[in-house]
Motif scaffolding. Structure first.
Motif, PDB file in Angstrom:
ATOM      1  N   LEU A   3       0.830  -1.188   0.000  1.00  0.00           N
ATOM      2  CA  LEU A   3       0.000   0.000   0.000  1.00  0.00           C
ATOM      3  C   LEU A   3       0.864   1.237   0.000  1.00  0.00           C
ATOM      4  N   SER A   4       0.519   2.224  -0.775  1.00  0.00           N
ATOM      5  CA  SER A   4       1.245   3.496  -0.761  1.00  0.00           C
ATOM      6  C   SER A   4       0.927   4.246   0.516  1.00  0.00           C
ATOM      7  N   TYR A  95      -5.190  -2.093   4.919  1.00  0.00           N
ATOM      8  CA  TYR A  95      -5.042  -2.787   3.648  1.00  0.00           C
ATOM      9  C   TYR A  95      -4.450  -4.162   3.928  1.00  0.00           C
ATOM     10  N   GLY A  96      -5.043  -5.189   3.365  1.00  0.00           N
ATOM     11  CA  GLY A  96      -4.578  -6.535   3.638  1.00  0.00           C
ATOM     12  C   GLY A  96      -4.850  -6.911   5.081  1.00  0.00           C
ATOM     13  N   SER A  97      -3.963  -7.698   5.658  1.00  0.00           N
ATOM     14  CA  SER A  97      -4.193  -8.188   7.011  1.00  0.00           C
ATOM     15  C   SER A  97      -3.444  -7.405   8.080  1.00  0.00           C
ATOM     16  N   ASP A  98      -2.406  -6.656   7.707  1.00  0.00           N
ATOM     17  CA  ASP A  98      -1.619  -6.018   8.758  1.00  0.00           C
ATOM     18  C   ASP A  98      -1.006  -4.682   8.366  1.00  0.00           C
ATOM     19  N   ILE A  99      -1.524  -4.021   7.354  1.00  0.00           N
ATOM     20  CA  ILE A  99      -1.000  -2.717   6.946  1.00  0.00           C
ATOM     21  C   ILE A  99      -1.996  -1.640   7.331  1.00  0.00           C
ATOM     22  N   HIS A 162     -10.784   0.761   9.301  1.00  0.00           N
ATOM     23  CA  HIS A 162     -10.560  -0.186  10.388  1.00  0.00           C
ATOM     24  C   HIS A 162     -11.028   0.373  11.728  1.00  0.00           C
ATOM     25  N   ALA A 163     -10.819   1.666  11.965  1.00  0.00           N
ATOM     26  CA  ALA A 163     -11.215   2.303  13.223  1.00  0.00           C
ATOM     27  C   ALA A 163     -11.487   3.772  12.951  1.00  0.00           C
TER      28      ALA A 163
END
Length: 510
Positions: A3-4, A95-99, A162-163
């Motif tokens: 992710l940028s 973005y994705g699982s941990d970004i 996400h939050a």
């Protein structure tokens, strides 16, 4: 795909202030307020994290609190580019699982929107721009134009919220959003496509220290990697300007020094050792005019198998500054194993660097190896064919009385082992005789005479105001060029690293 660094939503619209915001959560009865006036559609309760629909005064859903490296708070104020902003909302994107990255929604006192986005410790300040200001051929175009600058497509990504925390003038969209970033140096265009609508934002790199100062916060996330619009560590254009000015000044200074310098011997004097024994001599004064340059000093003494020492102090008569130096003159020679050897020199020279113009004199003191009478023993052959002598230092001199040829040997053993014609002549003249015993017979006290070609009773001192040296001038310019090339190459490697996470890099990828 990584992710940028910058993604920006379209949750705010510019509106007029209508009233201060005071909202009581219908679930936990906590009062939520902020010192800013705009029309609020939804807000997140700071106590129970419920997303409240203001018009219905009901909860839409429970939202996670933004805690992942969040450093600003809702309601916090800060000044950026001489404009005071209030943080009215915080969104953490995933973005994705941990970004994760963080976006802070700002409002100024005229209800204008701005955004701060932080990812991996890199910050970007963004503002909305009109779609009509963006020129592009198609959605799939790799380049867009904004204010006559071309921005290259970096990456396209999809993410979701996400939050969240704070107050929003539009409904928070928890669906997938598509972002496309275009980059030009430290600037970028962020294109957001969500719910069938497209918005554009113009972003610029902002230093973390500027953010820290603006909002008066203590700690900020550390840098990780290279940000999408992070500037290179050195401004190449500014460096070129600075180097050009510096090179011009150096050239002008060198030209001034060169044109004002007069190159000539400034001091020359013969000093007898006995005149400066255990004392200093003050030399005559001499004047140096022009720019700073080396002063070359040459000292000579006719030492022969001995040494001399000269101490010089260069005194500036205007400032009383003193530059002290000392020089040894040594010259030794002899024969060892039939081979002639020599070391040292009767002349030594050295430079006093960076001597400026002014009136000077020398303080001179000198000494030489103490002279002594030498004791020698000699033996003359019965036919006067060979004369052998030994001085107090043990040097053996052999003279062929017929040819007047003289050869010196370091000691008796060297003479006895010598296989040259002179050595054979000695063996023929003194067959089966102990040369050491012969030389101890009939000792003669001799006082050595001074050599016709050398004079070790004095030292000659000569000082010359050297021509202007171009060495320092050249080395400075060379170092500037090398530093520029290193920075230029470093910027290339920096940009290669910056674009390595992009599938549209203009640089060759390994």
């Amino acid at each position: 795909m990584r992710l940028s660094n910058i993604l920006t939503p379209k949750l705010f619209k510019n509106t007029k202030f209508i009233d201060k915001m005071h909202y009581t959560c219908p679930l936990c009865k906590t009062e939520n307020k902020i010192d800013a006036n705009f029309h609020v559609v939804e807000y997140v309760c700071k106590a129970c994290s419920n997303l409240i629909d203001v018009s219905k005064n009901t909860s839409t859903k429970v939202i996670k609190k933004p805690i992942e490296s969040v450093v600003l708070e809702v309601g916090q104020k800060g000044i950026i580019n001489e404009v005071e902003y209030s943080v009215v909302g915080i969104i953490v994107k995933k973005y994705g699982s941990d970004i994760f990255w963080r976006e802070y929604y700002l409002k100024d006192n005229k209800a204008n929107n701005a955004f701060l986005s932080e990812s991996d410790g890199h910050w970007v300040f963004l503002q909305s721009i009109h779609k009509e200001d963006i020129k592009r051929k198609s959605w799939n175009s790799r380049v867009v134009e904004f204010h006559l600058l071309n921005y290259r497509w970096y990456e396209t990504t999809e993410c979701h919220i996400h939050a969240a925390a704070g107050f929003f003038e539009d409904r928070v969209d928890f669906g997938l959003s598509t972002y496309r970033e275009y980059v030009n140096g430290t600037q970028m265009i962020s294109e957001e496509k969500s719910n069938g609508e497209t918005q554009y934002f113009f972003g610029q790199h902002i230093s973390k220290y500027k953010v820290q100062k603006a909002f008066k916060i203590q700690n900020l996330p550390n840098y990780t990697g290279i940000g999408i619009v992070q500037p290179y560590y050195v401004n190449i254009k500014q460096m070129i300007n600075i180097f050009c000015v510096a090179a011009l000044l150096i050239c002008l200074l060198q030209l001034y020094v060169y044109t004002t310098r007069t190159n000539y011997p400034v001091f020359e004097q013969k000093i007898k050792f006995e005149d400066v024994k255990n004392k200093e001599m003050v030399s005559k004064s001499f004047t140096l005019s022009g720019g700073s340059a080396p002063l070359k000093v040459k000292v000579y003494s006719g030492v022969d198998n001995s040494w001399a020492n000269v101490q010089l102090s260069l005194v500036n008569e205007s400032t009383n500054e003193i530059v002290y130096t000392s020089k040894d003159i040594e010259e030794y020679h002899g024969i060892e194993d039939g081979e002639h050897w020599s070391e040292g020199n009767t002349t030594e020279d050295f430079n006093l660097c960076g001597v400026s113009s002014g009136k000077y004199h020398f303080l001179i003191s000198a000494e030489k190896q103490p002279s002594m009478e030498t004791i020698s023993s000699n033996t003359v052959s019965s036919d006067n064919g060979v004369t052998i002598s030994r001085d107090v230092s043990g040097i053996i001199d052999v003279v062929n009385n017929t040819t007047k040829e003289t050869v010196s040997f370091g000691d008796i053993k060297t003479l006895e082992k010598d296989s040259s014609d002179m050595g054979k002549l000695v063996k023929q003249t003194f067959p089966n005789q102990n040369l050491d015993s012969l030389l101890n017979v009939n000792p003669i006290i001799q006082t050595p005479s001074l050599s016709v070609t050398s004079d070790d009773s004095s030292v000659d001192i000569k000082a010359t105001w050297l021509p202007v040296s171009f060495w320092n001038f050249t080395i400075v310019l060379v170092l500037m060029i090398v530093f520029f090339i290193a920075c230029y190459w470093g910027r290339y490697l920096f940009n290669v690293s910056k674009w390595k996470n992009s599938s549209n890099s203009p640089y060759p990828q390994s």
